[in-house]
Design an enzyme around this catalytic site. Structure first.
Site, PDB file in Angstrom:
ATOM      1  N   ARG A  75       0.995  -1.343   0.049  1.00 59.40           N
ATOM      2  CA  ARG A  75       0.119  -0.108  -0.113  1.00 59.40           C
ATOM      3  C   ARG A  75       0.949   1.239   0.423  1.00 59.40           C
ATOM      4  O   ARG A  75       0.481   2.279   0.465  1.00 59.40           O
ATOM      5  CB  ARG A  75      -0.876   0.103   1.217  1.00 59.40           C
ATOM      6  CG  ARG A  75      -2.067  -1.039   1.153  1.00 59.40           C
ATOM      7  CD  ARG A  75      -3.162  -1.046   2.228  1.00 59.40           C
ATOM      8  NE  ARG A  75      -4.236  -2.181   2.471  1.00 59.40           N
ATOM      9  CZ  ARG A  75      -4.420  -2.269   3.481  1.00 59.40           C
ATOM     10  NH1 ARG A  75      -4.444  -1.763   4.529  1.00 59.40           N
ATOM     11  NH2 ARG A  75      -5.419  -3.519   3.311  1.00 59.40           N
TER      12      ARG A  75
ATOM     13  N   ARG B 207      -7.377  11.815  -4.986  1.00 56.18           N
ATOM     14  CA  ARG B 207      -8.722  10.836  -4.702  1.00 56.18           C
ATOM     15  C   ARG B 207      -9.859  11.846  -4.885  1.00 56.18           C
ATOM     16  O   ARG B 207     -10.957  11.455  -5.121  1.00 56.18           O
ATOM     17  CB  ARG B 207      -8.407  10.251  -3.505  1.00 56.18           C
ATOM     18  CG  ARG B 207      -9.435   9.737  -2.781  1.00 56.18           C
ATOM     19  CD  ARG B 207     -10.051   8.591  -3.689  1.00 56.18           C
ATOM     20  NE  ARG B 207     -11.331   7.779  -2.869  1.00 56.18           N
ATOM     21  CZ  ARG B 207     -12.568   8.327  -3.031  1.00 56.18           C
ATOM     22  NH1 ARG B 207     -12.829   9.585  -3.539  1.00 56.18           N
ATOM     23  NH2 ARG B 207     -13.385   7.609  -2.085  1.00 56.18           N
TER      24      ARG B 207
ATOM     25  N   ASP C 251      -6.795  -2.697  -7.539  1.00 60.40           N
ATOM     26  CA  ASP C 251      -7.593  -3.030  -6.286  1.00 60.40           C
ATOM     27  C   ASP C 251      -7.484  -4.649  -6.522  1.00 60.40           C
ATOM     28  O   ASP C 251      -7.596  -5.200  -7.821  1.00 60.40           O
ATOM     29  CB  ASP C 251      -8.958  -2.717  -5.947  1.00 60.40           C
ATOM     30  CG  ASP C 251      -9.479  -3.117  -4.986  1.00 60.40           C
ATOM     31  OD1 ASP C 251      -9.138  -2.599  -3.684  1.00 60.40           O
ATOM     32  OD2 ASP C 251     -10.319  -4.063  -5.014  1.00 60.40           O
TER      33      ASP C 251
ATOM     34  N   TYR D  81     -14.588 -12.765  -0.967  1.00 60.34           N
ATOM     35  CA  TYR D  81     -15.515 -11.526  -1.029  1.00 60.34           C
ATOM     36  C   TYR D  81     -16.510 -11.853  -2.001  1.00 60.34           C
ATOM     37  O   TYR D  81     -17.596 -11.109  -1.761  1.00 60.34           O
ATOM     38  CB  TYR D  81     -14.537 -10.551  -1.886  1.00 60.34           C
ATOM     39  CG  TYR D  81     -13.489  -9.884  -0.821  1.00 60.34           C
ATOM     40  CD1 TYR D  81     -13.882  -8.722   0.280  1.00 60.34           C
ATOM     41  CD2 TYR D  81     -12.156 -10.027  -0.715  1.00 60.34           C
ATOM     42  CE1 TYR D  81     -12.960  -8.400   0.916  1.00 60.34           C
ATOM     43  CE2 TYR D  81     -11.260  -9.419  -0.116  1.00 60.34           C
ATOM     44  CZ  TYR D  81     -11.772  -8.539   0.853  1.00 60.34           C
ATOM     45  OH  TYR D  81     -10.811  -7.884   1.617  1.00 60.34           O
TER      46      TYR D  81
END
Length: 352
Positions: free
Chosen positions: A27, A40, A77, A154
């Protein structure tokens, strides 16, 4: 060996001699940087950042302007593959990723397409091409994907989970269905990573974030075996250069020997695993990456330096080590503390 100006990361993964231990950070392109928060906000959403190659490239390169990292990692992602399968990925500030269409039945699994990376995931592959061009050989670029098991958690849960009731329920009650889902995901992950490699990724990493919530028998059957399937399908070299791959299972320290047998060139270690003991267990079979506790970055600079030194001392002499955190950096860490960590790694003097 390569046209890279700084190839210490690649050499360390291949256990070749290096002048210093390379360092990057999971990250490293993200919320702890004010320049990231600014872009962002301009993008309007996290997915807008991911799906616009120019923005993803800018975010990928931001930390390299601040810190002397030895590798860049693609900003994206792990859930891009399930999103490309049509599950309706969206993010909420309080709850994280959610899917509109969880996978719960044989019919759900049967209708899942295997995405073409150059079509449904073209934005990622274009970002890789742009980043690789912009880096101009400064440092290598890491591509990545979630592992089949982690993606499945997920997809079946419909988002994040604490109990993993849905995915474990499917695994125990209908193991054949789970194997069918995981096989489809292993094929999709391999295609995706190979497309990243063809576009310019010089190393790839598989993030098995949730493998550690399984017991040993289930981990080997439902997580590790499919990570091995991915590895078996990966491009091993491009333009005459070896493309090393890294497998990271959070909470996977008890399975290092089995992980080392899968063919990956390196294993990522979380902060709960002693790097010296890990090296003794896997020997020269694989390189190791890790593994400072991310919370240590909140400590005063002298403590961060001590923690870095302790990990490097435990690893000992010889190549085959890439310094990293044991998981991703947290969003409110002071960037100056990251610099302390990076400088401490590079300033460490040990006969390599």
């Amino acid at each position: 060996m390569t046209s890279l100006k700084n190839d210490t990361f690649i050499k360390a993964l291949l256990k070749q001699p290096v002048a210093r231990t390379p360092v990057w950070m999971m990250r490293q392109a993200g919320r702890y940087l004010p320049e990231y928060r600014k872009i962002r906000e301009q993008a309007g959403s996290f997915m807008n950042l991911c799906t616009h190659p120019e923005l993803a490239a800018e975010v990928t390169l931001q930390p390299l302007r601040r810190f002397d990292f030895d590798a860049a990692i693609l900003f994206s992602d792990i859930l891009t593959i399930p999103d490309a399968m049509g599950l309706g990925l969206h993010f909420t500030e309080s709850e994280g990723p959610k899917f509109l269409h969880p996978v719960r039945s044989a019919a759900d699994i049967d209708k899942l397409p295997i995405p073409d990376p150059e079509m449904e995931l073209r934005y990622v592959i274009d970002a890789v091409r742009l980043i690789r061009t912009t880096l101009a050989g400064q440092v290598p670029l890491i591509g990545f994907s979630g592992s089949p098991w982690t993606l499945a958690t997920y997809m079946v849960e419909g988002g994040s989970s604490k109990s993993f009731r849905q995915v474990k329920g499917l695994m125990y009650e209908q193991p054949k269905l789970m194997h069918g889902l995981l096989a489809k995901l292993a094929q999709s992950v391999a295609l995706y990573l190979n497309a990243q490699i063809r576009a310019g990724a010089q190393a790839v990493m598989v993030f098995d974030t949730w493998g550690g919530m399984l017991n040993s028998e289930d981990y080997l059957e439902f997580s590790l075996s499919y990570a091995r399937q991915v590895k078996d399908q990966l491009i091993s070299a491009m333009n005459g250069q070896k493309i090393p791959s890294i497998l990271f299972t959070k909470g996977g320290g008890q399975w290092l020997e089995a992980m080392a047998d899968t063919g990956y060139e390196a294993l990522g270690l979380d902060w709960q695993t002693d790097v010296g003991l890990a090296r003794a267990r896997v020997g020269a079979k694989v390189a190791l990456q890790g593994n400072m506790d991310p919370i240590a970055l909140y400590a005063p600079p002298h403590v961060i330096q001590e923690k870095v030194t302790a990990i490097l001392d435990k690893y000992g002499t010889g190549s085959g080590h890439v310094f990293n955190l044991g998981h991703g950096i947290l969003p409110d860490v002071d960037p100056e503390h990251v610099k302390v960590m990076v400088d401490a790694v590079h300033d460490y003097r040990h006969a390599r």
